[in-house]
Design a protein around this motif. Structure first.
Motif, short mmCIF file in Angstrom:
data_model
loop_
_atom_site.label_atom_id
_atom_site.label_comp_id
_atom_site.label_asym_id
_atom_site.label_seq_id
_atom_site.Cartn_x
_atom_site.Cartn_y
_atom_site.Cartn_z
N VAL A 5 7.96 4.47 -4.11
CA VAL A 5 7.47 5.14 -2.91
C VAL A 5 8.09 4.48 -1.68
O VAL A 5 8.06 3.25 -1.55
CB VAL A 5 5.93 5.05 -2.83
CG1 VAL A 5 5.42 5.60 -1.51
CG2 VAL A 5 5.31 5.79 -4.00
N VAL A 6 8.64 5.29 -0.79
CA VAL A 6 9.24 4.80 0.45
C VAL A 6 8.29 5.05 1.61
O VAL A 6 7.71 6.14 1.71
CB VAL A 6 10.59 5.49 0.73
CG1 VAL A 6 11.23 4.90 1.99
CG2 VAL A 6 11.52 5.35 -0.45
N ARG A 7 8.12 4.06 2.49
CA ARG A 7 7.23 4.23 3.64
C ARG A 7 7.56 5.49 4.43
O ARG A 7 8.73 5.74 4.76
CB ARG A 7 7.35 3.02 4.58
CG ARG A 7 6.42 1.90 4.24
CD ARG A 7 6.20 0.89 5.35
NE ARG A 7 6.95 1.08 6.56
CZ ARG A 7 7.87 0.22 7.02
NH1 ARG A 7 8.18 -0.85 6.32
NH2 ARG A 7 8.48 0.45 8.17
N THR A 8 6.55 6.26 4.74
CA THR A 8 6.73 7.55 5.40
C THR A 8 7.46 7.43 6.73
O THR A 8 8.33 8.26 7.05
CB THR A 8 5.36 8.22 5.63
OG1 THR A 8 4.70 8.37 4.37
CG2 THR A 8 5.52 9.59 6.27
N ASP A 9 7.14 6.40 7.51
CA ASP A 9 7.74 6.28 8.84
C ASP A 9 9.24 6.05 8.81
O ASP A 9 9.93 6.26 9.82
CB ASP A 9 7.05 5.15 9.63
CG ASP A 9 7.22 3.80 8.98
OD1 ASP A 9 6.67 3.60 7.87
OD2 ASP A 9 7.90 2.93 9.55
N LEU A 10 9.80 5.65 7.65
CA LEU A 10 11.25 5.44 7.55
C LEU A 10 12.01 6.75 7.41
O LEU A 10 13.23 6.79 7.66
CB LEU A 10 11.56 4.53 6.35
CG LEU A 10 11.04 3.11 6.42
CD1 LEU A 10 11.34 2.35 5.14
CD2 LEU A 10 11.64 2.37 7.63
N ALA A 42 4.71 -4.64 5.02
CA ALA A 42 5.45 -5.85 4.64
C ALA A 42 6.68 -5.52 3.80
O ALA A 42 7.60 -6.33 3.69
CB ALA A 42 4.53 -6.80 3.87
N VAL A 43 6.69 -4.34 3.15
CA VAL A 43 7.85 -3.87 2.40
C VAL A 43 8.16 -2.44 2.82
O VAL A 43 7.30 -1.73 3.35
CB VAL A 43 7.62 -3.94 0.87
CG1 VAL A 43 7.38 -5.37 0.41
CG2 VAL A 43 6.47 -3.04 0.45
N ASP A 44 9.40 -2.04 2.58
CA ASP A 44 9.83 -0.68 2.94
C ASP A 44 9.65 0.30 1.80
O ASP A 44 9.47 1.50 2.02
CB ASP A 44 11.30 -0.71 3.35
CG ASP A 44 11.55 -1.68 4.50
OD1 ASP A 44 10.91 -1.51 5.56
OD2 ASP A 44 12.35 -2.62 4.32
N MET A 45 9.69 -0.22 0.59
CA MET A 45 9.51 0.61 -0.60
C MET A 45 8.76 -0.20 -1.64
O MET A 45 8.92 -1.42 -1.72
CB MET A 45 10.87 1.08 -1.17
CG MET A 45 10.74 1.98 -2.40
SD MET A 45 12.31 2.82 -2.85
CE MET A 45 13.22 1.47 -3.61
N ALA A 46 7.93 0.46 -2.41
CA ALA A 46 7.20 -0.21 -3.48
C ALA A 46 7.24 0.66 -4.73
O ALA A 46 7.18 1.89 -4.64
CB ALA A 46 5.75 -0.46 -3.06
N CYS A 47 7.35 0.01 -5.87
CA CYS A 47 7.41 0.72 -7.15
C CYS A 47 6.23 0.28 -8.01
O CYS A 47 5.85 -0.90 -7.99
CB CYS A 47 8.72 0.43 -7.87
SG CYS A 47 10.19 0.82 -6.90
N GLY A 48 5.66 1.22 -8.76
CA GLY A 48 4.53 0.86 -9.59
C GLY A 48 3.98 2.03 -10.36
O GLY A 48 4.64 3.06 -10.51
N PHE A 49 2.76 1.88 -10.84
CA PHE A 49 2.15 2.88 -11.70
C PHE A 49 0.64 2.83 -11.54
O PHE A 49 0.08 1.92 -10.92
CB PHE A 49 2.52 2.62 -13.17
CG PHE A 49 2.50 1.17 -13.56
CD1 PHE A 49 1.32 0.52 -13.87
CD2 PHE A 49 3.68 0.43 -13.58
CE1 PHE A 49 1.29 -0.82 -14.21
CE2 PHE A 49 3.67 -0.93 -13.92
CZ PHE A 49 2.47 -1.55 -14.24
N SER A 82 20.74 6.53 0.72
CA SER A 82 21.68 5.42 0.97
C SER A 82 21.16 4.51 2.08
O SER A 82 21.56 3.34 2.17
CB SER A 82 23.06 5.97 1.35
OG SER A 82 22.98 6.76 2.53
N GLU A 83 20.25 5.02 2.92
CA GLU A 83 19.70 4.22 4.01
C GLU A 83 18.74 3.13 3.51
O GLU A 83 18.25 2.32 4.31
CB GLU A 83 18.99 5.13 5.01
CG GLU A 83 19.93 6.08 5.74
CD GLU A 83 19.22 6.94 6.77
OE1 GLU A 83 18.08 6.60 7.15
OE2 GLU A 83 19.81 7.96 7.19
N LEU A 84 18.49 3.10 2.21
CA LEU A 84 17.65 2.04 1.65
C LEU A 84 18.37 0.70 1.63
O LEU A 84 17.73 -0.35 1.50
CB LEU A 84 17.23 2.40 0.21
CG LEU A 84 16.15 3.46 0.07
CD1 LEU A 84 16.03 3.89 -1.39
CD2 LEU A 84 14.82 2.94 0.59
N ALA A 85 19.69 0.69 1.74
CA ALA A 85 20.46 -0.56 1.73
C ALA A 85 19.88 -1.54 2.75
O ALA A 85 19.63 -1.18 3.91
CB ALA A 85 21.92 -0.27 2.04
#
Length: 332
Positions: A114-119, A178-185, A127-130
């Motif tokens: 999941v990527v933060r909505t505001d980004l 604190a993070v721009d993207m988070a992965c999980g379940f 590619s902007e995740l770099a």
């Protein structure tokens, strides 16, 4: 410590623990996840496992599949229900003598990044995740899915700041910015979605060959010493799955399942609605334990080797699948 070093340390530790013998005992301990609603929990709460197995069954909740592997390596846990395939691959690639005894659940929509909505970053401008900071539970199904998605989008993971976080912690981190993207379940992923958006849907991931399923695992030595116990264990699980799939007792079951999973009924109903629980015959088919899972694990291992997460893959993952308990359960 970087995520890679964390995983490599875990691999080394598992290799050292892998030789510990299984101990005969009058009770067993089973690992499972909270906020991960599954039919087996109905059997857990009603005492079906204790009755069928004839031993006291203790239940211990974990945050990640890598922690489950470590607990089985130390002899503290005899069965792990719904361990992710990637952490299982990490452990067995390191030499830990674990085996898969059933397919616990398939859930392509309940494991994601999941990527933060505001980004305002979507699959169209991924590619902007770099350079971004990402929370990932290293060595899990979410980690594998993250690596595959980044490869699909052409994002060099070496440019990312990867922080090893269990899903609940990743959810808190993305909520705090604190993070721009988070992965999980599971429940962690649900809370992540309150502050961001997925890059790819479950169906889109499957089109890329990113399968997401969990398995029930156990130390090979324990299985060799307790074949009847293992067969009874998977039989109880299969019966609970069949009851859920049949549908007439779902209302009764979900109340029990939700409470045991530490969830409200509405959320548990939503999450379990994205799960698929294969029958014994389906699990033994070519798609799953009849060959498909073994091939998939080889692919997972090669991705981790390429990413530098594990030193080497096994030549084959045929030997880490044990269908004997399921075969025996069919006749019970």
């Amino acid at each position: 410590m970087t995520g890679r070093n964390t995983l490599m340390s875990a691999v080394a530790g598992l290799a050292l623990l892998a030789g510990l013998p299984a101990q005969a005992q009058e009770e067993i301990t089973v690992a499972y996840f909270l906020e991960w609603p599954m039919p087996f929990e109905y059997a857990k709460v009603t005492g079906a496992y204790d009755e069928a197995l004839g031993v006291k069954v203790n239940w211990r909740a974990f945050d990640t599949g890598t922690a489950m592997s470590a607990a089985m390596a130390s002899g503290d846990v005899q069965f792990a229900i719904s361990q992710g395939v990637p952490p299982f691959v990490v452990a067995t690639s390191a030499g830990q003598d674990l085996q898969i005894i059933d397919v616990a659940v398939s859930y392509s929509d309940n494991d994601n990044c999941v990527v933060r909505t505001d980004l305002e970053i979507t699959k169209d401008n991924a590619s902007e995740l770099a350079g971004k900071r990402v929370a990932v539970p290293i060595g899990t199904a979410a980690h594998y899915g993250f690596l595959k998605q980044m490869a699909h989008f052409g994002v060099d993971v070496s440019t990312l700041q990867i922080v090893d976080m269990a899903p609940p912690d990743g959810a808190a981190a993305i909520a705090q910015g604190a993070v721009d993207m988070a992965c999980g379940f599971g429940g962690g992923l649900g809370r992540m979605k309150e502050h961001g958006d997925v890059l790819l849907t479950g169906a889109e991931k499957e089109e890329l060959g990113i399968l997401v399923f969990d398995v029930t695992t156990s130390p090979a030595a324990f299985l060799a010493e307790n074949p009847e116990l293992a067969a009874k264990f998977v039989k109880v699980t299969a019966d609970a799955n069949a009851m859920w799939n049949e549908g007439s007792k779902k209302a009764e079951m979900i109340e029990v399942i939700a409470k045991d999973a530490g969830m409200d009924v509405e959320t548990a109903t939503r999450d379990i609605g994205t799960f698929v629980f294969p029958s014994i015959d389906e699990q033994l088919s070519a798609k799953w334990l009849g060959g498909g899972s073994q091939e998939f694990m080889k692919g997972v291992a090669e991705v981790f080797v390429t990413a530098g997460s594990i030193p080497a893959a096994l030549d084959s993952y045929e030997g880490v699948v044990n269908t004997a308990p399921l075969e025996a359960a069919k006749g019970m």
